[in-house]
Design a protein around this motif. Structure first.
Motif, PDB file in Angstrom:
ATOM      1  N   VAL A  49      32.754  36.945  42.620  1.00  0.00           N
ATOM      2  CA  VAL A  49      33.005  36.535  41.185  1.00  0.00           C
ATOM      3  C   VAL A  49      31.992  35.578  40.868  1.00  0.00           C
ATOM      4  O   VAL A  49      31.323  34.782  41.664  1.00  0.00           O
ATOM      5  N   HIS A  50      31.504  35.947  39.757  1.00  0.00           N
ATOM      6  CA  HIS A  50      30.773  34.694  39.102  1.00  0.00           C
ATOM      7  C   HIS A  50      31.072  34.645  37.454  1.00  0.00           C
ATOM      8  O   HIS A  50      30.872  35.946  36.573  1.00  0.00           O
ATOM      9  N   ARG A  55      37.114  38.615  32.020  1.00  0.00           N
ATOM     10  CA  ARG A  55      37.584  40.041  32.216  1.00  0.00           C
ATOM     11  C   ARG A  55      38.295  40.040  33.794  1.00  0.00           C
ATOM     12  O   ARG A  55      38.433  41.241  34.249  1.00  0.00           O
ATOM     13  N   ILE A  56      38.566  38.795  34.569  1.00  0.00           N
ATOM     14  CA  ILE A  56      39.326  39.095  35.927  1.00  0.00           C
ATOM     15  C   ILE A  56      40.890  39.421  35.623  1.00  0.00           C
ATOM     16  O   ILE A  56      41.359  39.960  36.703  1.00  0.00           O
ATOM     17  N   LYS A  57      41.514  39.006  34.557  1.00  0.00           N
ATOM     18  CA  LYS A  57      43.208  39.345  34.480  1.00  0.00           C
ATOM     19  C   LYS A  57      43.461  40.584  34.780  1.00  0.00           C
ATOM     20  O   LYS A  57      44.556  40.714  35.824  1.00  0.00           O
ATOM     21  N   PRO A  58      42.983  41.559  34.601  1.00  0.00           N
ATOM     22  CA  PRO A  58      43.438  43.000  34.723  1.00  0.00           C
ATOM     23  C   PRO A  58      43.390  43.149  36.388  1.00  0.00           C
ATOM     24  O   PRO A  58      44.239  43.859  36.867  1.00  0.00           O
ATOM     25  N   GLU A  83      36.305  29.220  33.763  1.00  0.00           N
ATOM     26  CA  GLU A  83      37.669  28.975  34.292  1.00  0.00           C
ATOM     27  C   GLU A  83      38.028  30.002  35.402  1.00  0.00           C
ATOM     28  O   GLU A  83      39.137  29.936  35.841  1.00  0.00           O
ATOM     29  N   THR A  84      37.103  30.823  35.852  1.00  0.00           N
ATOM     30  CA  THR A  84      37.103  31.789  36.879  1.00  0.00           C
ATOM     31  C   THR A  84      38.078  31.160  38.235  1.00  0.00           C
ATOM     32  O   THR A  84      39.076  31.810  38.424  1.00  0.00           O
TER      33      THR A  84
END
Length: 377
Positions: A49-50, A55-58, A83-84
């Protein structure tokens, strides 16, 4: 002489695609057999991840639906500034129970040149599962994904399984439809080639690797650096071990991924993939991919000549005849992924896709810079 050449071109190119259709049928049959096996073995999932907060919630929601009991989840954060990481830590509290763990590796440096490959190296070092799955932060998958991938790896000498990946079509525009169709065609070619015993690449956002195959090649860190790290891993295992490469077909393991938001980013992504094929470290992949792209490009570039001299007509005719076969094949394996494409859309894409691939090939030949996450690779 010209007529003989163009006729041979037509016969060879269309004949090649007939063989590819046979390869697709072979892989479909293998898939039907392997998907009947049942197994519960430890699995690791690596996700680089970066700056994925937007877009990571799904993906995280998909992971929470997983009911596979033996999962080691590994996020490798490549110095995110948004905030990843906080989102992943919040997710970790919900995900972990029993034999399900979530590990977050935070990199403080990344020398590249392939930043994703460097991140994956750290993920593989931490992986303990017998099978290691790989996906990306912009992906969504069904609840059956882990079970489906493991089933297809069980009771066989499969070293790498490449699962189907299709792109979302969030809006009814040519940009999104073109990306979705192009991506589906790429997977069709991949699965068909694998069916013929000529694996030439893969999608790193839906892939399973047997840990023993990695151990045999000296670990993931031994894989040559490439702009297409997934293809490099596949060719390394294929050439240095006795393990087989397989393509998965079926909605139970089908991943949906985000589309690029503009034409420039779509073209840059496609050129990166094309560059990975044409300059692949694997000779067989390099020759076969270059041959395919070269013949497509020749057929498209011959269109102006065909308008002036009918004897050149077999060149574009061969390309569009092959694309008709490709379109029918894609519709048979895509399930609901392309359901929003109308018959008119399919006809448009049948003609546009080889034109796009010719553009990607020319940009690759002229050495247009390639980027990933805003960094040159």
């Amino acid at each position: 002489m010209i007529a003989l050449f163009t006729s041979l071109f037509l016969i060879i190119f269309v004949g090649l695609h007939v063989f590819l259709m046979i390869g697709l049928l072979v892989e479909y049959r293998r898939n039907q057999i392997s998907a009947t096996h049942e197994a519960l073995i430890p699995v690791s999932i690596i996700i680089p991840v970066h700056n994925e907060a937007g877009r990571i919630k799904p993906l995280l929601e998909s992971l929470l639906t997983m009911d596979y009991p033996f999962v080691q989840l590994i996020f490798v954060d490549d110095r995110s500034t948004d905030e990843t990481v906080q989102l992943i830590y919040n997710f970790k509290k919900q995900f972990e129970f029993g034999n399900r763990t979530c590990q977050i590796i935070q990199l403080t440096e990344n020398p590249g040149p392939n930043y994703k490959q460097f991140a994956l190296t750290h993920g593989f070092k931490a992986a303990t599962g017998e099978i290691v799955l790989m996906t990306d932060a912009d992906c969504e998958f069904p609840r059956s994904w882990i079970y489906g991938m493991v089933k297809r790896m069980t009771g066989s000498n499969t070293g790498v399984l490449i699962g189907p990946v299709f792109k979302k079509i969030p809006q009814n525009t040519l940009l999104y439809k073109s990306q979705a169709f192009d991506h589906a065609i790429r997977y069709m070619y991949l699965a068909a080639s694998i069916g013929l015993g000529a694996a030439g690449g893969g999608f790193g956002n839906n892939m399973a690797v047997r840990k023993s195959a990695l151990d045999e090649i000296g670990g993931y860190g031994a894989v040559p650096i490439s702009v297409t790290e997934d293809a490099s891993l596949i060719s390394f295992i294929q050439n240095r071990t006795s393990y087989k490469i397989r393509a998965g077909l079926g909605s139970d393991i089908q991943i949906m991924t985000e589309t690029e938001q503009g034409w420039p980013s779509f073209i840059i992504q496609a050129v990166r993939w094309t560059k990975g094929g044409i300059f692949s470290p694997d000779l067989k992949t390099r020759l076969s991919f270059t041959f395919l792209m070269g013949m497509i490009s020749l057929g498209i570039l011959a269109i102006p000549l065909a308008l002036l001299q009918p004897q050149f007509l077999p060149l574009p005719l061969a390309v569009f005849s092959a694309m008709l076969m490709n379109t029918l094949a894609v519709l048979s394996i895509a399930g609901n992924a392309l359901q929003s494409l109308t018959p008119i859309d399919l006809i448009i894409q049948l003609f546009l896709t080889p034109v796009f691939n010719t553009l990607f090939t020319l940009l690759t030949i002229f050495r247009i810079p390639v980027y990933w996450k805003g960094k040159k690779v």
